[in-house]
Scaffold this motif. Structure first.
Motif, PDB file in Angstrom:
ATOM      1  N   LEU A 108      21.212 -23.928 -18.267  1.00  0.00           N
ATOM      2  CA  LEU A 108      20.106 -23.884 -19.216  1.00  0.00           C
ATOM      3  C   LEU A 108      19.624 -25.285 -19.562  1.00  0.00           C
ATOM      4  N   GLN A 109      20.552 -26.219 -19.730  1.00  0.00           N
ATOM      5  CA  GLN A 109      20.168 -27.591 -20.052  1.00  0.00           C
ATOM      6  C   GLN A 109      19.343 -28.197 -18.925  1.00  0.00           C
ATOM      7  N   ALA A 110      19.761 -27.936 -17.680  1.00  0.00           N
ATOM      8  CA  ALA A 110      19.014 -28.460 -16.532  1.00  0.00           C
ATOM      9  C   ALA A 110      17.612 -27.862 -16.477  1.00  0.00           C
ATOM     10  N   ALA A 111      17.502 -26.568 -16.775  1.00  0.00           N
ATOM     11  CA  ALA A 111      16.196 -25.920 -16.763  1.00  0.00           C
ATOM     12  C   ALA A 111      15.299 -26.450 -17.873  1.00  0.00           C
ATOM     13  N   PHE A 112      15.857 -26.600 -19.069  1.00  0.00           N
ATOM     14  CA  PHE A 112      15.061 -27.113 -20.193  1.00  0.00           C
ATOM     15  C   PHE A 112      14.607 -28.550 -19.939  1.00  0.00           C
ATOM     16  N   SER A 113      15.475 -29.349 -19.313  1.00  0.00           N
ATOM     17  CA  SER A 113      15.135 -30.748 -19.050  1.00  0.00           C
ATOM     18  C   SER A 113      13.989 -30.871 -18.053  1.00  0.00           C
ATOM     19  N   SER A 114      13.886 -29.905 -17.140  1.00  0.00           N
ATOM     20  CA  SER A 114      12.849 -29.978 -16.111  1.00  0.00           C
ATOM     21  C   SER A 114      11.547 -29.295 -16.536  1.00  0.00           C
ATOM     22  N   LEU A 115      11.540 -28.688 -17.702  1.00  0.00           N
ATOM     23  CA  LEU A 115      10.342 -28.002 -18.186  1.00  0.00           C
ATOM     24  C   LEU A 115       9.289 -29.028 -18.602  1.00  0.00           C
ATOM     25  N   GLY A 116       8.107 -28.916 -18.036  1.00  0.00           N
ATOM     26  CA  GLY A 116       7.047 -29.857 -18.360  1.00  0.00           C
ATOM     27  C   GLY A 116       6.626 -29.797 -19.819  1.00  0.00           C
ATOM     28  N   LYS A 117       6.390 -30.971 -20.409  1.00  0.00           N
ATOM     29  CA  LYS A 117       6.004 -31.030 -21.817  1.00  0.00           C
ATOM     30  C   LYS A 117       4.630 -30.425 -22.069  1.00  0.00           C
TER      31      LYS A 117
END
Length: 228
Positions: free
Chosen positions: A109-118
């Motif tokens: 989940l952390q990896a997915a959230f980190s890659s989510l575009g702002k």
């Protein structure tokens, strides 16, 4: 399979289900906080969360057994409130499993959230969405495959536990005797036929988990979702 083995199967599924449910409540907020914070304190917490990945399970189990003892605050408080010891109980297995399986839920989940575009969150903010609404209406749908992966990994890792559950729960039929402990018992007793049956059951489950995880990752790539 013998009735005792079916009892171990049911107990294992119950433990994995309860553990995964709790992890899905505490894992996403923790993963989001770790993904959006870059302080030294956040990195320290991240290291602690990942510790079960490298720490021998018996070490974690030993210190949890020490903490669960009625001679220490956590164990004594639990005994005072519920009237039963935390060590060598199903509740103790749940506590231990949550800690041991936590990185398998948090890290995807952390990896997915980190890659989510702002830009997605910024677009939601311009529409008047608050932080919680943006998380549930934007982040969760976009990162849904990662939630599936985290759920499957957390459940599967709990099913396969051995060292921690042996240290914390021992081998109490109907209370702490999960599949991995039952398999160990059959091998010790030279009952290889029963050991083969349980091993094949766990092997089939592991293959199914890997197919599901890699299939979910493949579909995510094909759909080109923002969370990669």
């Amino acid at each position: 399979m013998a009735e005792a083995d079916w009892q171990a199967v049911w107990l294992t599924l119950r433990l994995a289900s309860v553990t995964t449910l709790v992890l899905l409540l505490i894992g996403p907020p923790l993963a989001w906080w770790l993904a959006t914070r870059h302080s030294f304190f956040a990195r320290t917490v991240e290291s602690i969360v990942a510790l079960p990945l490298v720490l021998p399970p018996t070490v974690l189990g030993f210190y949890l057994l020490w903490a669960f003892s009625p001679n220490h605050a956590l164990g004594a408080g639990w005994l005072d409130i519920f009237g039963s010891p935390l060590a060598f109980s199903f509740s103790g297995l749940v506590f231990a499993s949550i800690l041991y399986s936590l990185p398998f839920v948090v890290q995807p989940l952390q990896a997915a959230f980190s890659s989510l575009g702002k830009q997605y969150l910024e677009a939601g903010a311009t529409m008047g969405m608050g932080p919680m609404e943006r998380f549930f209406r934007i982040v969760v749908p976009l990162c849904l495959p990662s939630f599936v992966i985290a759920t499957v990994l957390g459940f599967a890792h709990t099913v396969g536990e051995f060292g921690v559950v042996l240290m914390i729960g021992g081998n109490i039929a109907g209370e702490t005797r999960v599949l991995s402990i039952a398999l160990f018992d059959h091998v010790e007793q030279l009952d290889f036929a029963s050991a083969h049956r349980l091993s094949l059951l766990l092997l089939g489950f592991s293959v199914a988990v890997l197919v599901l995880v890699y299939g979910s990752m493949k579909r995510r790539q094909q759909r080109l979702l923002p969370c990669r």
